[in-house]
Scaffold this motif. Structure first.
Motif, PDB file in Angstrom:
ATOM      1  N   ALA A  41      33.431  50.867  21.861  1.00 33.60           N
ATOM      2  CA  ALA A  41      33.855  49.481  22.316  1.00 33.60           C
ATOM      3  C   ALA A  41      34.765  49.803  23.785  1.00 33.60           C
ATOM      4  O   ALA A  41      36.049  49.571  23.414  1.00 33.60           O
ATOM      5  CB  ALA A  41      34.566  48.884  21.546  1.00 33.60           C
ATOM      6  N   ALA A  42      34.212  50.588  24.339  1.00 30.32           N
ATOM      7  CA  ALA A  42      35.269  51.431  25.790  1.00 30.32           C
ATOM      8  C   ALA A  42      35.828  49.838  26.012  1.00 30.32           C
ATOM      9  O   ALA A  42      37.507  49.632  26.526  1.00 30.32           O
ATOM     10  CB  ALA A  42      34.634  51.802  26.843  1.00 30.32           C
ATOM     11  N   PHE A  43      35.482  48.822  26.652  1.00 25.41           N
ATOM     12  CA  PHE A  43      36.157  47.755  27.531  1.00 25.41           C
ATOM     13  C   PHE A  43      36.694  46.849  26.911  1.00 25.41           C
ATOM     14  O   PHE A  43      38.171  45.952  27.059  1.00 25.41           O
ATOM     15  CB  PHE A  43      34.693  46.631  28.007  1.00 25.41           C
ATOM     16  CG  PHE A  43      34.090  47.797  29.329  1.00 25.41           C
ATOM     17  CD1 PHE A  43      34.749  47.520  30.357  1.00 25.41           C
ATOM     18  CD2 PHE A  43      33.616  49.063  29.176  1.00 25.41           C
ATOM     19  CE1 PHE A  43      34.300  48.197  31.405  1.00 25.41           C
ATOM     20  CE2 PHE A  43      32.936  48.835  30.579  1.00 25.41           C
ATOM     21  CZ  PHE A  43      33.023  48.446  31.769  1.00 25.41           C
ATOM     22  N   LEU A  73      45.582  39.512  32.802  1.00 26.81           N
ATOM     23  CA  LEU A  73      45.620  40.327  32.104  1.00 26.81           C
ATOM     24  C   LEU A  73      46.404  39.297  30.970  1.00 26.81           C
ATOM     25  O   LEU A  73      45.441  39.394  29.867  1.00 26.81           O
ATOM     26  CB  LEU A  73      45.542  41.346  31.719  1.00 26.81           C
ATOM     27  CG  LEU A  73      45.478  42.455  32.567  1.00 26.81           C
ATOM     28  CD1 LEU A  73      46.274  44.029  32.831  1.00 26.81           C
ATOM     29  CD2 LEU A  73      43.810  42.509  32.696  1.00 26.81           C
ATOM     30  N   SER A  74      47.563  38.944  30.937  1.00 26.80           N
ATOM     31  CA  SER A  74      48.375  38.286  29.737  1.00 26.80           C
ATOM     32  C   SER A  74      47.581  36.609  29.246  1.00 26.80           C
ATOM     33  O   SER A  74      47.194  36.064  30.423  1.00 26.80           O
ATOM     34  CB  SER A  74      49.631  38.515  30.433  1.00 26.80           C
ATOM     35  OG  SER A  74      49.839  37.835  31.348  1.00 26.80           O
ATOM     36  N   PRO A  97      38.707  41.812  30.829  1.00 21.44           N
ATOM     37  CA  PRO A  97      37.139  40.971  30.818  1.00 21.44           C
ATOM     38  C   PRO A  97      36.236  41.305  31.190  1.00 21.44           C
ATOM     39  O   PRO A  97      36.051  41.300  32.357  1.00 21.44           O
ATOM     40  CB  PRO A  97      38.217  40.035  31.198  1.00 21.44           C
ATOM     41  CG  PRO A  97      39.785  39.934  31.615  1.00 21.44           C
ATOM     42  CD  PRO A  97      39.640  41.202  31.602  1.00 21.44           C
ATOM     43  N   GLN A  98      35.287  41.041  30.078  1.00 19.12           N
ATOM     44  CA  GLN A  98      34.236  41.529  30.553  1.00 19.12           C
ATOM     45  C   GLN A  98      33.635  40.442  31.657  1.00 19.12           C
ATOM     46  O   GLN A  98      33.574  39.634  31.589  1.00 19.12           O
ATOM     47  CB  GLN A  98      33.188  41.943  29.619  1.00 19.12           C
ATOM     48  CG  GLN A  98      33.653  43.131  28.916  1.00 19.12           C
ATOM     49  CD  GLN A  98      32.745  43.928  27.668  1.00 19.12           C
ATOM     50  OE1 GLN A  98      31.736  44.004  27.788  1.00 19.12           O
ATOM     51  NE2 GLN A  98      32.969  44.324  26.448  1.00 19.12           N
ATOM     52  N   PRO A 104      35.473  45.639  35.252  1.00 13.65           N
ATOM     53  CA  PRO A 104      35.292  46.897  35.512  1.00 13.65           C
ATOM     54  C   PRO A 104      36.203  48.062  36.393  1.00 13.65           C
ATOM     55  O   PRO A 104      35.627  48.859  35.565  1.00 13.65           O
ATOM     56  CB  PRO A 104      34.026  47.007  35.823  1.00 13.65           C
ATOM     57  CG  PRO A 104      33.176  44.885  35.510  1.00 13.65           C
ATOM     58  CD  PRO A 104      34.459  44.589  35.925  1.00 13.65           C
ATOM     59  N   LEU A 105      36.257  47.215  37.508  1.00 11.46           N
ATOM     60  CA  LEU A 105      37.083  48.157  38.046  1.00 11.46           C
ATOM     61  C   LEU A 105      38.625  48.393  37.438  1.00 11.46           C
ATOM     62  O   LEU A 105      38.707  49.610  38.139  1.00 11.46           O
ATOM     63  CB  LEU A 105      37.764  47.017  39.558  1.00 11.46           C
ATOM     64  CG  LEU A 105      38.088  47.801  40.871  1.00 11.46           C
ATOM     65  CD1 LEU A 105      36.564  49.018  40.942  1.00 11.46           C
ATOM     66  CD2 LEU A 105      38.627  47.198  42.322  1.00 11.46           C
TER      67      LEU A 105
END
Length: 391
Positions: A41-43, A73-74, A97-98, A104-105
């Motif tokens: 569950a890396a992301f 992010l918050s 957020p996927q 990803p960046l």
């Protein structure tokens, strides 16, 4: 050495780079240890505060720019609605957020320190997002010390991940010893496993590297067999509905489900024996019969492939892919780790006195191969007997 979400980078370039390094080591009578660490569950486990701290200290983001990322992010939350009943709101304090552009960046930024750890231990690292490949080369008499070196590197990687809220799953971590077949046969009973804490990673006979199946002797028979089986499966499915499709629709489906699989990472098939490429050619022949509605024993299949469908045979498709890669390298439209393998003869100190320096010749890797840049087909030559890729 991060190939994810970057211009001109892809899983194909990543596989080409790693496979080329393994081939060059094998040509030098070396064995290679390839380890594929698995992140759980890396992301989903990226810590927001650590990520913002890294953006500030390592990448120099300050002021309103850092506030933008903090705002991005918050404040995220989710809840579950089932049969008209709603759960309480859960606020997300971790993960990127996927499905987003920045997600990803930001993960790549978060894990940028892994390269430094690998370099400290003298281990090569290549990554595609959370898929990481660690490998190093050694002489046949240094297998034990190489295994110890790789163990220390992975142990440090695991400690770094623990400190950064990531989880290294040693149960799913894979190890492959790669080298010439006769060298592996001599050491088949003494190839060491990796001891990571209380777990052991036993060497396997093959691994899947970004969708390409790699055997310990670097043969691609299993990879070709998997691709062929998948191709015939989809052709069988398409054959059931062929009568309901026009020719253009059938061709589109064949390109989507069959030929795209054959062309994926086919650069590693450079120099493969004809018996290997023939398996893929049979899939292409069957695909042509599905599109055109011809039968197995009908004559003129070669005319259909080349004249009507304008398809290349499998060896020519491999050559075409290599042409594209080398052309991209020469025009700075490829990853830097591939561009560095293409050197002008005039830039090689040991060859600057040659007459070829004025003929726009190029040297590919360290194979000593020289070819002119005029004409893509001339970029494909390789030294006889070498297994190195063209670039």
């Amino acid at each position: 050495m991060q190939s994810a979400y970057r211009r001109f980078h892809s899983t194909e370039t990543a596989v080409t780079k790693v496979f080329n390094d393994l081939l060059r080591a094998a040509d030098g009578e070396q064995l290679s240890a390839l380890c594929l660490p698995y992140l759980t569950a890396a992301f989903d486990t990226v810590d927001h505060e650590l990520l913002l701290l890294r953006l500030q200290r390592q990448f120099g983001l300050r002021g309103i720019v850092l506030d933008w990322f903090r705002s991005y992010l918050s404040g995220r939350s989710f809840r579950v609605v089932l049969n008209g009943r709603t759960s309480s709101i859960i606020y997300i304090i971790c993960s990127v957020p996927q499905g987003s552009v920045l997600g990803p960046l930001l993960f790549i930024v978060y894990t940028a320190d892994l390269t430094t750890i690998a370099e400290k231990h003298g281990v090569s690292l290549h990554a595609f997002a959370d898929d990481t490949q660690l490998y190093l080369h050694c002489r046949r008499g240094d297998i034990a010390s190489a295994a110890t070196q790789l163990e220390r590197c992975i142990t440090d990687v695991g400690c770094w991940m623990s400190g950064n809220r990531l989880i290294l799953n040693t149960d799913k971590t894979e190890l492959l010893w790669v080298g010439p077949r006769y060298s592996l046969h001599q050491h088949v009973l003494c190839l060491p496993e990796l001891h990571l804490g209380h777990d052991s990673v036993v060497a396997r006979d093959h691994v899947r590297l970004q969708g390409a199946t790699i055997l310990s002797d670097l043969s691609l028979d299993r990879h070709v067999s998997v691709v062929s089986a998948s191709g015939f499966y989809w052709l069988w499915q398409l054959g059931r509905w062929r009568r309901s499709l026009d020719t253009q629709s059938a061709a589109t489906l064949v390109h989507s489900f069959v030929s795209s699989r054959i062309d994926y990472c086919n650069a590693v098939l450079a120099g493969a024996p004809k018996v290997t490429t023939d398996k893929l050619q049979r899939v292409m022949n069957a695909a042509a019969r599905v599109i055109t509605g011809t039968h197995k024993f009908d004559r003129g299949l070669s005319r259909i492939l080349h004249t009507e469908l304008h398809w290349l045979d499998v060896p020519e498709r491999v050559m075409f892919k290599l042409c594209i890669l080398v052309h991209s390298c020469l025009h700075s439209q490829a990853p830097q780790y591939l561009v560095d393998l293409c050197l002008s003869v005039s830039d090689v100190a040991s060859r600057q006195h040659l007459r070829s320096t004025s003929r726009r010749l190029w040297s590919f890797g360290d194979t000593g191969c020289e070819r002119t840049a005029d004409g893509l087909s001339l970029l494909l030559a390789r030294l006889p007997g070498t297994r190195c890729l063209t670039i």
